[in-house]
Write an enzyme that holds these catalytic residues in place. Structure first.
Site, PDB file in Angstrom:
ATOM      1  N   HIS A 110       0.896  -1.189  -0.099  1.00  0.00           N
ATOM      2  CA  HIS A 110      -0.006  -0.239   0.068  1.00  0.00           C
ATOM      3  C   HIS A 110       0.900   1.197  -0.028  1.00  0.00           C
ATOM      4  O   HIS A 110       1.909   1.370   0.575  1.00  0.00           O
ATOM      5  CB  HIS A 110      -1.165   0.044   1.239  1.00  0.00           C
ATOM      6  CG  HIS A 110      -0.300   0.037   2.649  1.00  0.00           C
ATOM      7  ND1 HIS A 110      -0.032   1.248   3.197  1.00  0.00           N
ATOM      8  CD2 HIS A 110      -0.130  -0.848   3.490  1.00  0.00           C
ATOM      9  CE1 HIS A 110       0.445   0.922   4.369  1.00  0.00           C
ATOM     10  NE2 HIS A 110       0.339  -0.514   4.320  1.00  0.00           N
ATOM     11  N   ASP A 112      -0.434   4.489   0.990  1.00  0.00           N
ATOM     12  CA  ASP A 112      -0.714   5.606   1.701  1.00  0.00           C
ATOM     13  C   ASP A 112      -0.034   5.198   3.036  1.00  0.00           C
ATOM     14  O   ASP A 112       0.428   4.279   3.323  1.00  0.00           O
ATOM     15  CB  ASP A 112      -2.330   5.418   2.064  1.00  0.00           C
ATOM     16  CG  ASP A 112      -2.736   4.182   2.586  1.00  0.00           C
ATOM     17  OD1 ASP A 112      -2.593   2.942   2.145  1.00  0.00           O
ATOM     18  OD2 ASP A 112      -3.534   4.315   3.873  1.00  0.00           O
ATOM     19  N   ASP A 143       6.452   1.107   6.336  1.00  0.00           N
ATOM     20  CA  ASP A 143       5.173   0.680   6.140  1.00  0.00           C
ATOM     21  C   ASP A 143       4.480   1.710   5.392  1.00  0.00           C
ATOM     22  O   ASP A 143       3.763   2.770   5.639  1.00  0.00           O
ATOM     23  CB  ASP A 143       4.759   0.778   7.640  1.00  0.00           C
ATOM     24  CG  ASP A 143       3.075   0.172   7.617  1.00  0.00           C
ATOM     25  OD1 ASP A 143       2.725  -0.256   6.574  1.00  0.00           O
ATOM     26  OD2 ASP A 143       2.526   0.579   8.620  1.00  0.00           O
ATOM     27  N   GLU A 178      -5.031   1.611   2.840  1.00  0.00           N
ATOM     28  CA  GLU A 178      -5.081   0.701   4.116  1.00  0.00           C
ATOM     29  C   GLU A 178      -4.765   1.064   5.401  1.00  0.00           C
ATOM     30  O   GLU A 178      -5.405   0.605   6.352  1.00  0.00           O
ATOM     31  CB  GLU A 178      -3.538  -0.152   3.809  1.00  0.00           C
ATOM     32  CG  GLU A 178      -3.503  -1.539   4.643  1.00  0.00           C
ATOM     33  CD  GLU A 178      -3.052  -1.286   5.867  1.00  0.00           C
ATOM     34  OE1 GLU A 178      -3.137  -2.279   6.814  1.00  0.00           O
ATOM     35  OE2 GLU A 178      -2.200  -0.236   6.115  1.00  0.00           O
ATOM     36  N   GLU A 179      -4.272   2.420   5.620  1.00  0.00           N
ATOM     37  CA  GLU A 179      -4.042   2.948   6.826  1.00  0.00           C
ATOM     38  C   GLU A 179      -5.385   3.544   7.182  1.00  0.00           C
ATOM     39  O   GLU A 179      -5.540   3.845   8.227  1.00  0.00           O
ATOM     40  CB  GLU A 179      -3.069   3.722   7.072  1.00  0.00           C
ATOM     41  CG  GLU A 179      -1.553   3.456   6.586  1.00  0.00           C
ATOM     42  CD  GLU A 179      -0.965   2.547   7.728  1.00  0.00           C
ATOM     43  OE1 GLU A 179      -1.653   2.044   8.466  1.00  0.00           O
ATOM     44  OE2 GLU A 179       0.090   1.947   7.480  1.00  0.00           O
ATOM     45  N   HIS A 443       4.162   3.407  12.294  1.00  0.00           N
ATOM     46  CA  HIS A 443       2.917   4.338  12.761  1.00  0.00           C
ATOM     47  C   HIS A 443       3.498   5.218  13.801  1.00  0.00           C
ATOM     48  O   HIS A 443       2.665   5.968  14.595  1.00  0.00           O
ATOM     49  CB  HIS A 443       1.969   3.115  13.484  1.00  0.00           C
ATOM     50  CG  HIS A 443       1.148   2.596  12.341  1.00  0.00           C
ATOM     51  ND1 HIS A 443      -0.165   2.227  12.872  1.00  0.00           N
ATOM     52  CD2 HIS A 443       1.304   2.169  11.190  1.00  0.00           C
ATOM     53  CE1 HIS A 443      -0.509   1.443  11.615  1.00  0.00           C
ATOM     54  NE2 HIS A 443       0.350   1.413  10.776  1.00  0.00           N
TER      55      HIS A 443
END
Length: 473
Positions: A110, A112, A143, A178-179, A443
């Site tokens: 992903h 995003d 990520d 996805e996030e 994150h």
């Protein structure tokens, strides 16, 4: 699905592999440069952020895919969000058809990213990629923009070596939300089912045992997230005049939430299950190092540490709306709202876990407090069938690419959309891999990518694609 057969000369793949590894190595600086360019794009799917940046990100990924020269078609697409009149965020779909009985592999990542949070907590700007101490720092560096570049770089290496003899089918799906909950993911799969259909699916959005040891994720916890509003009064009241006789919402909330855990911090909710499965050795010292546990703070739960993270449920209060410290006054609060995030043991559905949590909170709401549940978001866990041929092929490629035998991992986090992949493509073997290591801090502020891990991940995937090109389904 039956095991594949070797096509042609059985030594073909092994003879080619030194060249594939060399191509992956020589192409690594370009892959790192391209990764840095992606990290510079602050593509976040939340409406509060500039959505043109997410469009820039999708276009950049599409350009990278097109430049490989491998794909028959590269498109930027959006799918409808079921139950609304909205569409999801831009995703990239690149496809090439298999030839001469070769399998097809679907590569997922992903583009995003999570919001950066407080910029003051970053040692360097979150969207300015910075290399130091063998790591690349920046939001999305691990990520999951490194997952994208692992796909692109491995395709480049294989295409350089195999050229016109590349007959493997490849589909690449780079999601854009996805996030943000993958709200249009299921619809995207349905809309593009034939283009995405594959014999094996690589989901490059997980991690590794450590920075030198690869991991194949074979279990994931599910999730149950919801908002609950607690009310005890129809208006705020003076705490001096009524305190001691009237329960305020904060008191009710604190007492209710405290019932979710046992004294040792383990989950105390009847109906939330555990999975009984062995785990590798993992010390408290390692936990403290990787999680940043303060010296005077003890771990919670019982059993082996990894069983607590991989195979047991967890409940966390991740948000609360109440009067801020700055605005505090001598007032009995009429209502408090909290967001609860639960991780669900593999083997139990998100629906079952949520039902148990709601029932528990209703039964333990003190003083007759009124509860309202909203914004329920559920996802199921995942258990890999490790007997498939693609799993064996991936383990062997990891061993060759890293020079170290891989570890089968459980992961405490959740990737709920895998359930959608299983539903749409029940015959496909799903391989959950990744480029993160325990110090990546996805994150969190100062997210980073270990460069040698990234290098080995590219080599691994290049070998996997090369070996899959030499089998017939």
């Amino acid at each position: 699905m039956t095991s594949p057969a070797q096509s042609g000369d059985q030594n073909l793949s092994s003879e080619r592999e030194p060249a594939v590894l060399e191509a992956a190595a020589t192409g690594f600086p370009a892959a790192l440069s391209d990764l840095g360019a992606l990290v510079r794009i602050p593509g976040m799917a939340w409406p509060a952020f500039d959505q043109t940046q997410l469009e820039r990100s999708a276009d950049a990924v599409a350009a990278l895919a097109s430049a490989t020269g491998v794909f028959d078609e590269v498109r930027v697409l959006r799918a409808a969000i079921p139950g609304t009149d909205e569409h999801g965020q831009p995703a990239v779909l690149a496809t090439r058809a298999a030839r001469n009985g070769k399998p097809t592999i679907l590569l997922y990542a992903h583009h995003d990213v999570q919001p950066p949070g407080d910029n003051a907590l970053w040692e360097t700007p979150p969207f300015e990629p910075t290399v130091r101490d063998g790591r690349l720092y920046g939001r999305g560096a691990a990520d999951d923009k490194a997952g994208i570049m692992a796909h692109i770089a491995s395709i480049r290496a294989v295409a350089e070596v195999i050229g016109d003899d590349l007959e493997l089918g490849i589909a690449m799906f780079i999601e854009g939300e996805e996030e943000y909950g993958s709200r249009s993911f299921a619809q995207f799969l349905s809309d593009n089912k034939e283009a995405l259909r594959a014999d094996a699916i690589v989901v490059a959005d997980s991690g590794n045992w450590d920075s030198v040891t690869p991991g194949l994720t074979v279990s994931l916890r599910g999730n149950a997230r919801f908002t609950v509003r607690v009310r005890t009064l129809d208006h705020a009241s003076h705490s001096g005049m009524f305190g001691g006789a009237v329960p305020d919402a904060m008191m009710a909330t604190v007492r209710m939430l405290a019932t979710l855990w046992n004294e040792d911090g383990s989950v105390a909710v009847a109906g939330m299950t555990e999975r009984d499965a062995p785990t590798p050795d993992y010390t408290e010292e390692t936990l403290r190092d990787e999680a940043g546990l303060l010296p005077g703070t003890s771990p919670i739960g019982g059993g082996t540490i990894l069983s607590r993270i991989w195979n047991k449920p967890a409940v966390t209060v991740i948000g609360i709306d109440a009067t801020s410290v700055e605005a505090a006054s001598n007032t009995l609060l009429p209502e408090v709202t909290v967001v609860v995030s639960a991780r669900v043991a593999p083997g139990q559905t998100g629906e079952e876990a949520y039902a148990a949590l709601e029932a528990h909170l209703r039964e333990n709401a003190p003083f007759g407090a009124e509860l309202t549940f909203t914004d329920v978001d559920l996802g199921n866990g995942f258990l890999v069938d490790t007997s498939g041929w693609a799993v064996a092929l991936t383990r062997d490629a990891m061993h060759s690419g890293y020079g170290v035998a891989p570890v089968d991992l459980g992961v405490g986090g959740s990737i709920p959309f895998i359930a959608d992949l299983v539903r749409e493509f029940p015959e496909a073997q799903i391989l959950v891999t990744g480029v993160e290591d325990p110090h990546s801090r996805a994150h969190s502020p100062n997210e980073s990518l270990h460069l040698d891990t990234f290098r080995h991940a590219v080599a691994t995937e290049a070998l996997l694609l090369s070996r899959m090109n030499d089998i017939i389904i």
